[in-house]
Design a protein around this motif. Sequence first.
Motif, short mmCIF file in Angstrom:
data_model
loop_
_atom_site.label_atom_id
_atom_site.label_comp_id
_atom_site.label_asym_id
_atom_site.label_seq_id
_atom_site.Cartn_x
_atom_site.Cartn_y
_atom_site.Cartn_z
N ILE A 196 -10.00 1.71 40.53
CA ILE A 196 -10.83 2.05 41.69
C ILE A 196 -10.75 3.55 41.91
CG2 ILE A 196 -11.17 1.73 44.17
CD1 ILE A 196 -9.90 -1.03 43.90
N ALA A 197 -11.90 4.19 41.99
CA ALA A 197 -11.93 5.64 42.19
C ALA A 197 -11.49 5.99 43.61
CB ALA A 197 -13.34 6.17 41.93
N ILE A 198 -10.62 6.98 43.73
CA ILE A 198 -10.19 7.49 45.03
C ILE A 198 -9.78 8.95 44.84
CG2 ILE A 198 -7.91 6.46 44.67
CD1 ILE A 198 -7.66 6.32 47.76
N THR A 199 -10.40 9.84 45.56
CA THR A 199 -10.19 11.27 45.34
C THR A 199 -8.81 11.72 45.78
OG1 THR A 199 -12.56 11.66 45.64
CG2 THR A 199 -11.11 13.57 45.79
N GLU A 200 -8.44 11.38 47.01
CA GLU A 200 -7.13 11.76 47.54
C GLU A 200 -6.21 10.55 47.51
OE1 GLU A 200 -8.53 12.90 51.35
OE2 GLU A 200 -8.72 15.02 50.83
N GLN A 201 -5.11 10.67 46.79
CA GLN A 201 -4.22 9.54 46.56
C GLN A 201 -2.96 9.69 47.40
OE1 GLN A 201 -3.55 9.78 42.36
NE2 GLN A 201 -5.68 9.40 41.83
N ASN A 202 -2.93 9.01 48.55
CA ASN A 202 -1.79 9.17 49.45
C ASN A 202 -0.84 7.98 49.46
OD1 ASN A 202 -3.15 11.61 50.33
ND2 ASN A 202 -1.84 11.47 52.15
N ALA A 203 -1.37 6.76 49.58
CA ALA A 203 -0.50 5.59 49.66
C ALA A 203 -1.31 4.35 49.32
CB ALA A 203 0.12 5.45 51.06
N LEU A 229 6.19 -19.01 39.42
CA LEU A 229 5.94 -19.11 37.98
C LEU A 229 6.00 -17.74 37.30
CD1 LEU A 229 3.01 -21.69 38.10
CD2 LEU A 229 5.38 -22.13 37.48
N GLY A 230 6.33 -16.70 38.06
CA GLY A 230 6.49 -15.39 37.46
C GLY A 230 5.20 -14.64 37.23
N SER A 231 4.28 -14.68 38.19
CA SER A 231 3.02 -13.96 38.05
C SER A 231 2.72 -13.18 39.32
CB SER A 231 1.87 -14.93 37.76
OG SER A 231 1.71 -15.87 38.81
N GLY A 232 1.97 -12.07 39.18
CA GLY A 232 1.65 -11.27 40.34
C GLY A 232 0.85 -10.04 39.98
N TYR A 233 0.72 -9.13 40.95
CA TYR A 233 -0.02 -7.88 40.78
C TYR A 233 0.90 -6.68 41.03
CZ TYR A 233 -4.54 -10.34 40.99
OH TYR A 233 -5.61 -11.15 40.74
N ALA A 234 0.55 -5.56 40.41
CA ALA A 234 1.19 -4.28 40.67
C ALA A 234 0.09 -3.23 40.71
CB ALA A 234 2.21 -3.95 39.59
N ALA A 235 0.31 -2.17 41.50
CA ALA A 235 -0.72 -1.14 41.63
C ALA A 235 -0.07 0.24 41.69
CB ALA A 235 -1.55 -1.38 42.89
N GLY A 236 -0.80 1.22 41.22
CA GLY A 236 -0.31 2.59 41.26
C GLY A 236 -1.44 3.59 41.11
N PHE A 237 -1.22 4.79 41.61
CA PHE A 237 -2.19 5.88 41.42
C PHE A 237 -1.92 6.55 40.08
CE2 PHE A 237 -2.36 6.03 46.23
CZ PHE A 237 -3.63 5.48 46.30
N ALA A 238 -2.97 6.82 39.36
CA ALA A 238 -2.83 7.39 38.01
C ALA A 238 -2.81 8.91 38.08
CB ALA A 238 -3.98 6.91 37.13
N ASP A 240 -3.26 12.58 38.72
CA ASP A 240 -4.36 13.32 39.34
C ASP A 240 -5.71 12.90 38.78
OD1 ASP A 240 -2.57 14.84 40.88
OD2 ASP A 240 -2.25 16.23 39.21
N SER A 241 -5.78 11.71 38.23
CA SER A 241 -7.01 11.27 37.57
C SER A 241 -8.08 10.79 38.55
CB SER A 241 -6.70 10.14 36.58
OG SER A 241 -6.24 8.99 37.28
N GLY A 242 -7.73 10.66 39.84
CA GLY A 242 -8.72 10.21 40.81
C GLY A 242 -8.98 8.73 40.78
N LYS A 243 -7.99 7.92 40.42
CA LYS A 243 -8.20 6.48 40.42
C LYS A 243 -6.90 5.74 40.70
CE LYS A 243 -7.57 5.97 35.39
NZ LYS A 243 -8.20 5.54 34.13
N ALA A 244 -7.06 4.54 41.25
CA ALA A 244 -5.95 3.60 41.41
C ALA A 244 -6.07 2.55 40.32
CB ALA A 244 -6.00 2.94 42.78
N VAL A 245 -4.94 2.16 39.75
CA VAL A 245 -4.92 1.17 38.67
C VAL A 245 -4.20 -0.07 39.17
CG1 VAL A 245 -4.10 0.66 36.34
CG2 VAL A 245 -4.95 2.95 36.90
N ILE A 246 -4.84 -1.23 39.01
CA ILE A 246 -4.24 -2.50 39.40
C ILE A 246 -3.99 -3.30 38.13
CG2 ILE A 246 -4.50 -4.63 40.71
CD1 ILE A 246 -6.63 -1.61 41.60
N ALA A 247 -2.78 -3.80 37.99
CA ALA A 247 -2.40 -4.57 36.82
C ALA A 247 -1.99 -5.98 37.24
CB ALA A 247 -1.25 -3.91 36.06
#
Length: 464
Positions: free
Chosen positions: A142-149, A424-433, A435-442
């Motif tokens: 997801i594109a996001i210019t300012e990555q704060n939290a 069952l050992g499944s879920g999501y994790a997220a992080g800002f990449a 200075d690339s201007g995006k959030a990555v969800i795995a």
Amino acid sequence: MVASIRNGHAALSDYGLASAVDTADVDLTDATRDSWRYESPEVLRGSTKHNLRSDIWTWGSLFYRIVINKAPFIDETEPEMLLNRMGQAALPVVVEDLDVPPRAQNLLGRCWGRNPESRASAGELVGILDGNPFRFKEVKTIAITEQNALRISQDAKLLALASKTEITVYETDSWEARLSLSIETTVPGVQCLQISTSGHFLAACDETNDIFVWDLRSGKLASRFSGHKDWVWGVDISADDAFVTSASSDKDPTMRLWYLDGQADKNRVMSAPDNDNIYSIAISPDSTYVAGGLRNNAIAVWSIQSGSHIVNLPDPYGWVRCVQFSPDGKWLFGGNGNGAYTRWEVGSLQPEPKAPTYSVFPSSNTIVSMSISPDNSWFVFLSEQGDLRPVAANKTLKPTIPTIGKLPASGIWRKLHLGPVSNLGSGYAAGFAGDSGKAVIAQYASWDSPGAYRFHGDDAPALD
């Protein structure tokens, strides 16, 4: 195909050469007479662009024949009928009463994507068969210019991304933006986020050291609390949506409690032991305790009812960057700046307790987020360098599973977060990449949990 039978042994040759053999000595099955049942959609259509991924489909079909003991698509009589069925999102049925292991079902699902590029690689299949315990995949950016939290809700249905002055809330089933929340402040900069267990409230703090709370049902600001005199490192919301807690450091090392019903006389200030910095915060599920991770290698625990400090739980290996209660409230976890965690039994907290410490990451790799499954069988840890590592706690508290994936990491604690992990050992994790201007969800899942083959963005239809 069966090329020959000698001395009771079957010899297999290249499947692509399969053809019917007219001999009374061999009991031919549907699989040998109807090789088209095993072929991929692109091969059936006569495409000249088929490649190794086409063989992956065929390999999965052969695996299905071995596991289920019948040919795939056995009810179809012509290749044209099979192509029509494939176009309707149907795959061979995995019969439940045959007790097919989830890992086998997941393997089949990874072979049968309509888009050849969405199918598993040969290496991935080998990994599943050899016992590689987890699948990890980046499923959304997801594109996001300012990555704060950022923050994933405790039911994994919502994702909140914050820039300096705006918070956008997304629904994870569609990744559509549900709300946009603005912070009107003279000193912009969202520092931390929390979404309540109910999903009804979102709390945030900014560089004015104020706490903002929105009602996500209406999208309106419900409360704004002022009082901290220095940087606020964390916020949490009680499970019953009754109050918010916040933690600060340096000039104002306090834990503060704010009630959402507007009765300011109930709000409370709880001082940190020895004026220590409080770097993280968690409320117990029953709202009995609030815990804070301290700079001086300990977890402090306070009583919500009295506001008094109960105990310090020492961590001999480093300052405590994150704290977390287990969903049942029986255990309290701390993740420290040296990549290790401690676990304490809540019901037996003593003035000078001791607990073993388990190393998860190298000593320079701080644990910034953790998640515990409802039945306490899985612990999952996320480091400041973006490494994701699970612990199968029903087997051992020591990490034995290697790192299963890596998120793009900015090295800042508030820019990485783990959602809830299932039994069952499944879920999501997220992080800002960075200075690339995006959030990555795995997304991640144990290969032994049903549905691991079916992640966001996967082309494989559900096994019906």
